[in-house]
Design an enzyme around this catalytic site. Structure first.
Site, PDB file in Angstrom:
ATOM      1  N   GLU A  96       0.802  -1.232   0.000  1.00 54.82           N
ATOM      2  CA  GLU A  96       0.000   0.000   0.000  1.00 54.82           C
ATOM      3  C   GLU A  96       0.835   1.283   0.000  1.00 54.82           C
ATOM      4  OE1 GLU A  96      -2.765  -0.581   3.236  1.00 54.82           O
ATOM      5  OE2 GLU A  96      -3.508  -2.447   2.378  1.00 54.82           O
ATOM      6  N   GLU A 127      -6.373 -10.585  -1.315  1.00 56.02           N
ATOM      7  CA  GLU A 127      -7.188 -10.371  -0.112  1.00 56.02           C
ATOM      8  C   GLU A 127      -8.648 -10.291  -0.531  1.00 56.02           C
ATOM      9  OE1 GLU A 127      -5.730  -7.068   2.246  1.00 56.02           O
ATOM     10  OE2 GLU A 127      -3.644  -7.645   1.930  1.00 56.02           O
TER      11      GLU A 127
HETATM   12  O1  9MR Z   1      -7.644  -8.037   8.358  1.00 57.64           O
HETATM   13  C1  9MR Z   1      -6.698  -7.245   9.051  1.00 57.64           C
HETATM   14  C2  9MR Z   1      -7.287  -6.732  10.350  1.00 57.64           C
HETATM   15  O2  9MR Z   1      -7.523  -7.819  11.227  1.00 57.64           O
HETATM   16  C3  9MR Z   1      -6.344  -5.729  10.991  1.00 57.64           C
HETATM   17  O3  9MR Z   1      -6.978  -5.153  12.099  1.00 57.64           O
HETATM   18  C4  9MR Z   1      -5.974  -4.642   9.983  1.00 57.64           C
HETATM   19  C5  9MR Z   1      -4.945  -3.703  10.538  1.00 57.64           C
HETATM   20  O4  9MR Z   1      -3.711  -4.321  10.652  1.00 57.64           O
HETATM   21  O5  9MR Z   1      -5.445  -5.229   8.815  1.00 57.64           O
HETATM   22  C6  9MR Z   1      -6.322  -6.076   8.156  1.00 57.64           C
HETATM   23  O6  9MR Z   1      -5.705  -6.577   6.978  1.00 57.64           O
HETATM   24  C7  9MR Z   1      -5.343  -5.598   6.001  1.00 57.64           C
HETATM   25  C8  9MR Z   1      -4.131  -6.112   5.288  1.00 57.64           C
HETATM   26  O7  9MR Z   1      -3.104  -6.385   6.207  1.00 57.64           O
HETATM   27  C9  9MR Z   1      -3.630  -5.116   4.248  1.00 57.64           C
HETATM   28  N1  9MR Z   1      -4.696  -4.757   3.343  1.00 57.64           N
HETATM   29  C10 9MR Z   1      -5.951  -4.338   3.937  1.00 57.64           C
HETATM   30  C11 9MR Z   1      -6.425  -5.406   4.927  1.00 57.64           C
HETATM   31  C12 9MR Z   1      -7.781  -5.029   5.504  1.00 57.64           C
HETATM   32  O8  9MR Z   1      -7.679  -3.864   6.248  1.00 57.64           O
END
Ligand code: 9MR
Length: 361
Positions: A143, A248
């Site tokens: 990102e 994802e």
């Molecule tokens: O699914 C993840 C959630 O449990 C966490 O709270 C969050 C913050 O770290 O991250 C979520 O996963 C993210 C991923 O690591 C990167 N892309 C976006 C995903 C959804 O927010």
């Protein structure tokens, strides 16, 4: 013998495992949270072992958790993740090395470029190095882009400039030369943002720095993005000679507070009946729309299977999806193929029937 389940008919003899059905096309992955890694969610792990052949840790390898202070690394859960993956012969993806979010304050506070580069290098060497030869691929940078394709003003960008990306990939390649290295982001279907990713990839390629693939996070909804934009994104990235991953995947069925798209985890909204319309069950009408949406999307993935290495869902079943708490806390969402009772939904049947139909042609 033919049986009818939900929308589709399929033979009882045919496999009822996603990973087996999709073996000729691409890997089918999922994200594991700590309850899976610690084997607390027994039924969840049964699903994982039956249907998935690739796993990504949803959170436990993020910088804030794995490296919370300069000399402290928390390897217990990451080690358990890797052990589990080895035991079950899973393809393992590390997530993620360099990301502005879930980054501890001590890294945010660094203003000296030499120091930040050193810290980034050490982090990559420590974390990747520990799992060298075990984790098959890493989301090296996550990102890094704004929606218009410009560089996000992360601490890495502010202190090191855009060359931080090349440095991160170079360090990653040094740390484990056999590992596949990916750039991962959301909203890659948006042309302006995609152009930014293409720019990053071409810059690395021009410098001879290995980048093997791009992860298109699939945080989508019932109407967005268009099938055409998904297809265009896959073909644009494939044209760069790299592998495409859907990293994802989940499809929200709930209203969007500001019609937002994507996954900026920093934004939250108030809960309400209007915003949480299906607190008890998913109505058939929506379940059918979701199944059709998954079918349409997977048709594209199958069409471009030669360019796609893996399609990973972001979570094992609806009950553990991050979309129950984002962008509004405490909602009941239904974005995946398995429901809260670990049972396959219509969407599962439409996805698995698709390749069975293709094979039978
Ligand atoms: O699914 C993840 C959630 O449990 C966490 O709270 C969050 C913050 O770290 O991250 C979520 O996963 C993210 C991923 O690591 C990167 N892309 C976006 C995903 C959804 O927010």
């Amino acid at each position: 013998m033919l049986i009818t389940i939900g929308l589709q008919s399929f033979s009882q003899k045919q496999t009822n495992s996603l990973k087996q059905a999709y073996a000729p096309y691409f890997k089918i992955g999922t994200a594991l949270n700590s309850s899976h890694i610690e084997e607390g969610d027994y039924d969840g792990m049964l699903l994982v072992r039956k249907h998935f052949n690739a796993i990504t840790p949803e959170n436990v390898m993020k910088w804030e958790l794995i490296h919370p202070s300069p000399n402290q690394y928390n390897f217990a859960l990451p080690d358990a993740f890797v052990k589990l993956g080895q035991k079950d012969s899973m393809y393992m993806i590390g997530h993620t090395l360099v990301w502005h979010s879930q980054l501890p304050q001590w890294v945010h506070a660094i203003t000296d470029p030499v120091q930040l580069e050193q810290v980034m290098k050490e982090h990559i060497f420590q974390v990747m190095g520990r799992y060298k030869g075990k984790i098959h691929a890493w989301d090296v940078v996550n990102e890094a882009l704004n929606e218009d394709g410009s560089m996000r003003e992360s601490v890495f960008y502010k202190v090191l400039g855009s060359s931080y990306i090349a440095k991160a990939f170079k360090f990653a390649h040094e740390a484990d030369p056999d590992c596949k290295l990916y750039y991962n982001d959301y909203n890659m279907v948006v042309p302006a943002k995609r152009q930014g990713a293409i720019r990053i990839i071409k810059e690395l390629q021009a410098q001879g720095i290995p980048i093997h693939g791009v992860g298109m996070q699939g945080h989508w909804n019932l109407n967005w993005p268009s099938l055409q934009d998904i297809e265009q994104a896959i073909t644009d990235f494939a044209a760069l000679g790299i592998t495409v991953m859907i990293t994802e995947l989940d499809i929200t069925v709930l209203p969007n507070p500001w019609d937002l798209v994507g996954a900026d985890v920093n934004q939250k909204f108030e809960n309400s009946e209007k915003m949480n319309p299906h607190p008890n069950f998913l109505p058939d009408s929506v379940d059918i729309l979701l199944a059709k949406r998954y079918e349409d999307i997977f048709k594209i993935f199958v069409k471009y299977h030669a360019n796609i290495d893996r399609v990973s869902f972001w979570g094992v079943h609806d009950g553990v999806s991050w979309l129950n708490d984002w962008p509004i806390r405490g909602r009941t969402n239904y974005p995946l193929l398995f429901n809260r009772n670990y049972k396959p939904k219509r969407a599962y049947k439409s996805v698995i029937s698709l390749v069975k139909q293709a094979e039978n042609k």
